[in-house]
Motif scaffolding. Structure first.
Motif, PDB file in Angstrom:
ATOM      1  N   GLU A 218       0.876  -1.165   0.000  1.00 62.56           N
ATOM      2  CA  GLU A 218       0.000   0.000   0.000  1.00 62.56           C
ATOM      3  C   GLU A 218       0.920   1.223   0.000  1.00 62.56           C
ATOM      4  N   TYR A 219       0.679   2.155  -0.908  1.00 62.93           N
ATOM      5  CA  TYR A 219       1.560   3.316  -1.007  1.00 62.93           C
ATOM      6  C   TYR A 219       1.019   4.447  -0.138  1.00 62.93           C
ATOM      7  N   THR A 220       1.852   4.936   0.765  1.00 69.20           N
ATOM      8  CA  THR A 220       1.422   6.047   1.619  1.00 69.20           C
ATOM      9  C   THR A 220       2.228   7.284   1.248  1.00 69.20           C
ATOM     10  N   ARG A 221       1.531   8.257   0.713  1.00 61.89           N
ATOM     11  CA  ARG A 221       2.219   9.456   0.220  1.00 61.89           C
ATOM     12  C   ARG A 221       2.216  10.581   1.243  1.00 61.89           C
ATOM     13  N   THR A 222       1.073  10.860   1.853  1.00 63.71           N
ATOM     14  CA  THR A 222       0.988  12.046   2.719  1.00 63.71           C
ATOM     15  C   THR A 222       1.479  11.723   4.137  1.00 63.71           C
ATOM     16  N   VAL A 223       1.785  12.781   4.862  1.00 66.97           N
ATOM     17  CA  VAL A 223       2.244  12.620   6.246  1.00 66.97           C
ATOM     18  C   VAL A 223       1.143  11.992   7.094  1.00 66.97           C
ATOM     19  N   ASP A 224      -0.098  12.387   6.861  1.00 64.76           N
ATOM     20  CA  ASP A 224      -1.215  11.815   7.632  1.00 64.76           C
ATOM     21  C   ASP A 224      -1.340  10.312   7.388  1.00 64.76           C
ATOM     22  N   GLU A 225      -1.191   9.901   6.123  1.00 62.81           N
ATOM     23  CA  GLU A 225      -1.257   8.464   5.812  1.00 62.81           C
ATOM     24  C   GLU A 225      -0.120   7.730   6.520  1.00 62.81           C
ATOM     25  N   SER A 226       1.056   8.370   6.537  1.00 64.98           N
ATOM     26  CA  SER A 226       2.222   7.764   7.179  1.00 64.98           C
ATOM     27  C   SER A 226       1.980   7.595   8.680  1.00 64.98           C
ATOM     28  N   LYS A 227       1.441   8.638   9.300  1.00 62.93           N
ATOM     29  CA  LYS A 227       1.186   8.567  10.751  1.00 62.93           C
ATOM     30  C   LYS A 227       0.142   7.501  11.075  1.00 62.93           C
ATOM     31  N   ALA A 228      -0.825   7.332  10.165  1.00 64.99           N
ATOM     32  CA  ALA A 228      -1.908   6.366  10.403  1.00 64.99           C
ATOM     33  C   ALA A 228      -1.375   4.930  10.470  1.00 64.99           C
ATOM     34  N   ILE A 229      -0.239   4.667   9.812  1.00 60.10           N
ATOM     35  CA  ILE A 229       0.338   3.304   9.831  1.00 60.10           C
ATOM     36  C   ILE A 229       0.617   2.856  11.259  1.00 60.10           C
TER      37      ILE A 229
ATOM     38  N   ILE B 157       6.735  -2.366   7.265  1.00 57.07           N
ATOM     39  CA  ILE B 157       6.818  -0.970   6.827  1.00 57.07           C
ATOM     40  C   ILE B 157       8.155  -0.766   6.109  1.00 57.07           C
ATOM     41  N   ILE B 158       8.082  -0.392   4.842  1.00 57.12           N
ATOM     42  CA  ILE B 158       9.294  -0.080   4.079  1.00 57.12           C
ATOM     43  C   ILE B 158       9.350   1.442   4.001  1.00 57.12           C
ATOM     44  N   ALA B 159      10.412   2.043   4.527  1.00 56.40           N
ATOM     45  CA  ALA B 159      10.461   3.510   4.572  1.00 56.40           C
ATOM     46  C   ALA B 159      11.889   3.999   4.405  1.00 56.40           C
TER      47      ALA B 159
END
Ligand SMILES: [Zn+2]
Length: 452
Positions: A304-315, A324-326
Motif C-alpha cells: 500500500e503506497y502512503t504518500r501524505t504525512v497523515d497516511e504515514s502517521k496512520a500506519i 513498513i518499508i520507509a
C-alpha cells in the motif's frame, strides 16, 4: 586528452572528473559526473570549497547515473555559471527530476536546522535552483555517439547498476577513455548483468568494494526467515531503504515470499513518496531491468503506497503484524525514524537494514548493537531486534570487478581506481596488477594525467 580528478578519489562521494582536449584552436572541457560530497560534516563541507575550475568554461557534463554522489552538485554548478548541456540517459533524467529537487529540499532544510552551529546562511542550492538546472539536461539514447565541440565523441552504454546507469566512453579519434561509473552486479535480483567491454585505452574504475566480498547468502531466504519469526509474535518489521533500487528490490523479495507462501497476507506499506515515484518509473523503463511488464505491476501492487504525512502517521495505529518499508536506507532521514519512535522499544518488533551502513549513521549504531537511540532530541531504548542483510548491495565486490575486467581483450594503457576509501582503492590496485599485470594508479584529489 587530459584528465583531472576533482572528487570521488580516495573516497566514495563527490565524483567529478574533468576531461580537457586541445586540438588546433579548439579547447574542449567536459565534466564526467558532478556529484555531491556526502557524509559527516568533514566531508560535506567540501561542497563549499572554491572550485578549481570555472563552471562557465565547461562545455558539457556527462552523467554515469542519477545517484546524488554523482549528480547532486549539478544545481550548484549551474548556479555558479555553467550553461552547457548535461548529457545522460532517459531514465537518469527521469530520476534526476525527483532526486535533485529532493536534494534542493534537503539543502534548504540543512541551513534551517544547522544554522545555530554554523555560519552558513544560504543553502548550497534551493529547490528552485535544482528545478532550473533541469533545463540543461539533454537525454540521449544508449550506444549512440554524440559529439562535443568538434572532436570529442561520447557514447553511453547501459551498465545496470541502477535504473538509467551507463558506462561513459569518450574518444578523440585516437584514444578512448572509459568510465565504469558504479559497477553493478552480475546476479542482481532485478537488474540485468552489466555488459562486458572489450577495449579501452584508459579506464576509470570504481572500488567501493575493492577490498570486500559480499556474503553469498540468498537475501530472499534471509528476509523470509526474519519476517516469519516476527510475524509469529505479532510484531512489526521496519525495513529502511533507499528510494532508488533498494526499495524495488525489497518489494520484489516480498512478492516472491508471498508467492511461495512464506509470508502470509499481512499489510505491507511503502512509506516513501520518493520510492513510490521511482517504483512507478521502473514499470515505465522496461528495458532497464529484468522484470517483465506483467510482473512489474504485480510486484509493485503488493504494497500500500502512503504518500501524505497523515497516511504515514496512520500506519502506526494499524494492528500488527505488518511490514513498513520507509526511507532512508541508513535511518538518518525520511520516515523510517518516525516509525522507530513508535516501534523500536518493543522486543516484539524488528528492524532489517538492507545493505551497507555508513559510519556515523543511526543504521550503523543500531547494527553495532546500540542500546538506545536519539531521534529528534529524545532518547529511545532499543529493544526491537536489529538485523542487516548485506547481500542486497548494488555494487560489484572485488571478485565481481575482477571478473568484469577479465573480458577486456587488450590491456588498457592505464587504469585509474576511484570511488573507494583509500584502503579499498589500494587493495583493488594490487589485485588488478597481480591478476592482469596492468598499469594501475590511485589518483589523488586534483591530480592530472595526460592521456597520450
Ligand atoms: Zn551509485
Amino acid at each position: 586528452m587530459k584528465i583531472t580528478f576533482l572528487g570521488g578519489v580516495e573516497e566514495v562521494t563527490g565524483s567529478k572528473y574533468l576531461i580537457e582536449h586541445k586540438v588546433g584552436q579548439e579547447d574542449i572541457k567536459i565534466l564526467v559526473d558532478c556529484g555531491l560530497f556526502q557524509g559527516p560534516h568533514e566531508v560535506a563541507k567540501r561542497n563549499w570549497y572554491e572550485l578549481p575550475i570555472d563552471p562557465s568554461e565547461i562545455d558539457a557534463i556527462v552523467i554515469t547515473h542519477a545517484h546524488i554522489d554523482h549528480t547532486g552538485y549539478i544545481p550548484a554548478f549551474v548556479k555558479k555559471g555553467f550553461r552547457g548541456k548535461i548529457y545522460c540517459s532517459h531514465a537518469t533524467l527521469a530520476l534526476c527530476r525527483l532526486l535533485l529537487v529532493d536534494s534542493g529540499n534537503l539543502q534548504e532544510g540543512a541551513v534551517k536546522s544547522k544554522y545555530a552551529q554554523s555560519n552558513q546562511q544560504e543553502p548550497l542550492y534551493t529547490v528552485a535552483d535544482a528545478q532550473y538546472s533541469l533545463r540543461f539536461f539533454e537525454p540521449v539514447d544508449y550506444d549512440t555517439q554524440i559529439t562535443i565541440g568538434g572532436s570529442l565523441h561520447v557514447t553511453l552504454i547501459r551498465s545496470d547498476h541502477i535504473l538509467g546507469s551507463n558506462f561513459v566512453v569518450i574518444s578523440d579519434g585516437n584514444r578512448t577513455l572509459t568510465f565504469s561509473g558504479d559497477l553493478g552486479r552480475p546476479e542482481d535480483l532485478i537488474m540485468k548483468s552489466p555488459p562486458h567491454l572489450k577495449n579501452t585505452d584508459y579506464l576509470v574504475l570504481e572500488s567501493t568494494y575493492g577490498d570486500r566480498l559480499h556474503k553469498k547468502t540468498d537475501p530472499i531466504h534471509e528476509l523470509g526467515e526474519l519476517i516469519q519469526e516476527t510475524v509469529a509474535r505479532q510484531g512489526v518489521v521496519i525495513i529502511p531503504v533507499f528510494a532508488v533500487g533498494r526499495a524495488q528490490t525489497v518489494l520484489y523479495c516480498l512478492y516472491q515470499l508471498k508467492e511461495k507462501g512464506i509470508i502470509s497476507d499481512i499489510p505491507i506499506f511503502l512509506d516513501s513518496p520518493m520510492a513510490i515515484e521511482v517504483t512507478e518509473l521502473f514499470c515505465q523503463f522496461q528495458d532497464e531491468h529484468k522484470l517483465p511488464v506483467s510482473l512489474c505491476n504485480k510486484i509493485f501492487d503488493i504494497a500500500e503506497y502512503t504518500r501524505t504525512v497523515d497516511e504515514s502517521k496512520a500506519i502506526d495505529h494499524v494492528q500488527p503484524p505488518m511490514i513498513i518499508i520507509a526511507g532512508s536506507g541508513m535511518g538518518d532521514g525520511g520516515r523510517a525514524p518516525h516509525h522507530f519512535k513508535r516501534f523500536i522499544s518493543d522486543a516484539k518488533n524488528r528492524i532489517i537494514f538492507a545493505g551497507y551502513q555508513a559510519m556515523g549513521t543511526p543504521g550503523r549504531a543500531l547494527v553495532e548493537g546500540a542500546g538506545k537511540i536519539k531521534i529528534d532530541e529524545n532518547w529511545y531504548p532499543v529493544r526491537a531486534q536489529v538485523n542487516i542483510i548485506d547481500s542486497f548491495s548494488a555494487h560489484a565486490d572485488f571478485h565481481e570487478i575482477l571478473a568484469w575486467l577479465s573480458y577486456f581483450e587488450s590491456k588498457p594503457k592505464k587504469v585509474f581506481i576511484t570511488h573507494g576509501e583509500l584502503a579499498s582503492a589500494q587493495s583493488l590496485k594490487e589485485k588488478v596488477q597481480d591478476k592482469f599485470g596492468w598499469d594501475v594508479v590511485v589518483p589523488k584529489y586534483l591530480e592530472s594525467f595526460d592521456l597520450d
